[in-house]
Design a protein around this motif. Sequence first.
Motif, short mmCIF file in Angstrom:
data_model
loop_
_atom_site.label_atom_id
_atom_site.label_comp_id
_atom_site.label_asym_id
_atom_site.label_seq_id
_atom_site.Cartn_x
_atom_site.Cartn_y
_atom_site.Cartn_z
N VAL A 1 0.85 -1.18 0.00
CA VAL A 1 0.00 0.00 0.00
C VAL A 1 0.89 1.23 0.00
O VAL A 1 1.87 1.31 0.74
CB VAL A 1 -0.93 0.02 1.23
N SER A 24 -3.19 3.69 -2.47
CA SER A 24 -3.29 2.73 -3.57
C SER A 24 -2.59 1.43 -3.18
O SER A 24 -1.76 1.41 -2.29
CB SER A 24 -2.66 3.31 -4.84
N GLY A 25 -2.96 0.36 -3.89
CA GLY A 25 -2.33 -0.93 -3.62
C GLY A 25 -3.35 -1.94 -3.14
O GLY A 25 -4.52 -1.89 -3.49
N ASN A 26 -2.88 -2.86 -2.31
CA ASN A 26 -3.69 -3.97 -1.83
C ASN A 26 -4.59 -3.50 -0.68
O ASN A 26 -4.23 -3.59 0.49
CB ASN A 26 -2.79 -5.11 -1.38
N ILE A 27 -5.74 -2.97 -1.02
CA ILE A 27 -6.65 -2.38 -0.03
C ILE A 27 -8.01 -3.04 -0.11
O ILE A 27 -8.63 -3.07 -1.17
CB ILE A 27 -6.82 -0.87 -0.27
N TRP A 28 -8.44 -3.58 1.03
CA TRP A 28 -9.82 -4.05 1.11
C TRP A 28 -10.68 -3.00 1.80
O TRP A 28 -11.77 -2.69 1.33
CB TRP A 28 -9.89 -5.37 1.88
N ASN A 75 -10.49 6.22 -2.05
CA ASN A 75 -9.41 5.99 -1.06
C ASN A 75 -8.61 7.27 -0.82
O ASN A 75 -7.37 7.25 -0.80
CB ASN A 75 -8.48 4.86 -1.52
N LYS A 99 -6.86 -2.40 6.04
CA LYS A 99 -7.03 -3.85 6.06
C LYS A 99 -6.88 -4.36 4.62
O LYS A 99 -7.70 -4.01 3.78
CB LYS A 99 -8.39 -4.23 6.61
N PRO A 100 -5.86 -5.16 4.34
CA PRO A 100 -5.65 -5.63 2.97
C PRO A 100 -6.64 -6.69 2.52
O PRO A 100 -6.84 -6.89 1.32
CB PRO A 100 -4.22 -6.18 3.00
N ASN A 101 -7.26 -7.36 3.47
CA ASN A 101 -8.29 -8.36 3.14
C ASN A 101 -9.17 -8.58 4.37
O ASN A 101 -8.81 -8.17 5.47
CB ASN A 101 -7.64 -9.67 2.68
N HIS A 104 -7.84 -9.89 7.92
CA HIS A 104 -7.02 -9.08 8.84
C HIS A 104 -7.92 -8.49 9.92
O HIS A 104 -8.76 -7.64 9.63
CB HIS A 104 -6.32 -7.97 8.08
#
Length: 121
Positions: A1, A24-28, A75, A99-101, A104
């Motif tokens: 992220v 940006s990136g791996n974001i849930w 975001n 929280k990436p997923n 978590h």
Amino acid sequence: VQLQAFGGGLVQAGGSLRLSCVASGNIWRIEDMSWYRQAPGKQRELVAGITSIGGTNYADFVNGRFTISRDNTKNMVYLQMNSLRPEDTAVYSCNAQVKPNPLHYYPVEYWGQGTLVTVSS
């Protein structure tokens, strides 16, 4: 992220600036988002924070001059700064609890690189 802050610059006392920060990136899911600042020779301090549902808190020195907001669809978090003073000069950084997923339980903290705000008298 990754967090990227922008919108800083040079402004005269009494002027306004709007800071933006995009994650940006791996974001849930992004939980709390905040703005911090660090002036030369001073410790970093909280400016304002906002929860995922829009609850806000501000440092005492803000005194109604700044407004934090966010757009969860993009975001992004914003900081509208009005009635700026020379003592507001600092590097402003954004912070996000991500929280990436869904697995978590606890969010992970991320920091942006900061954007310089200079207020001239």
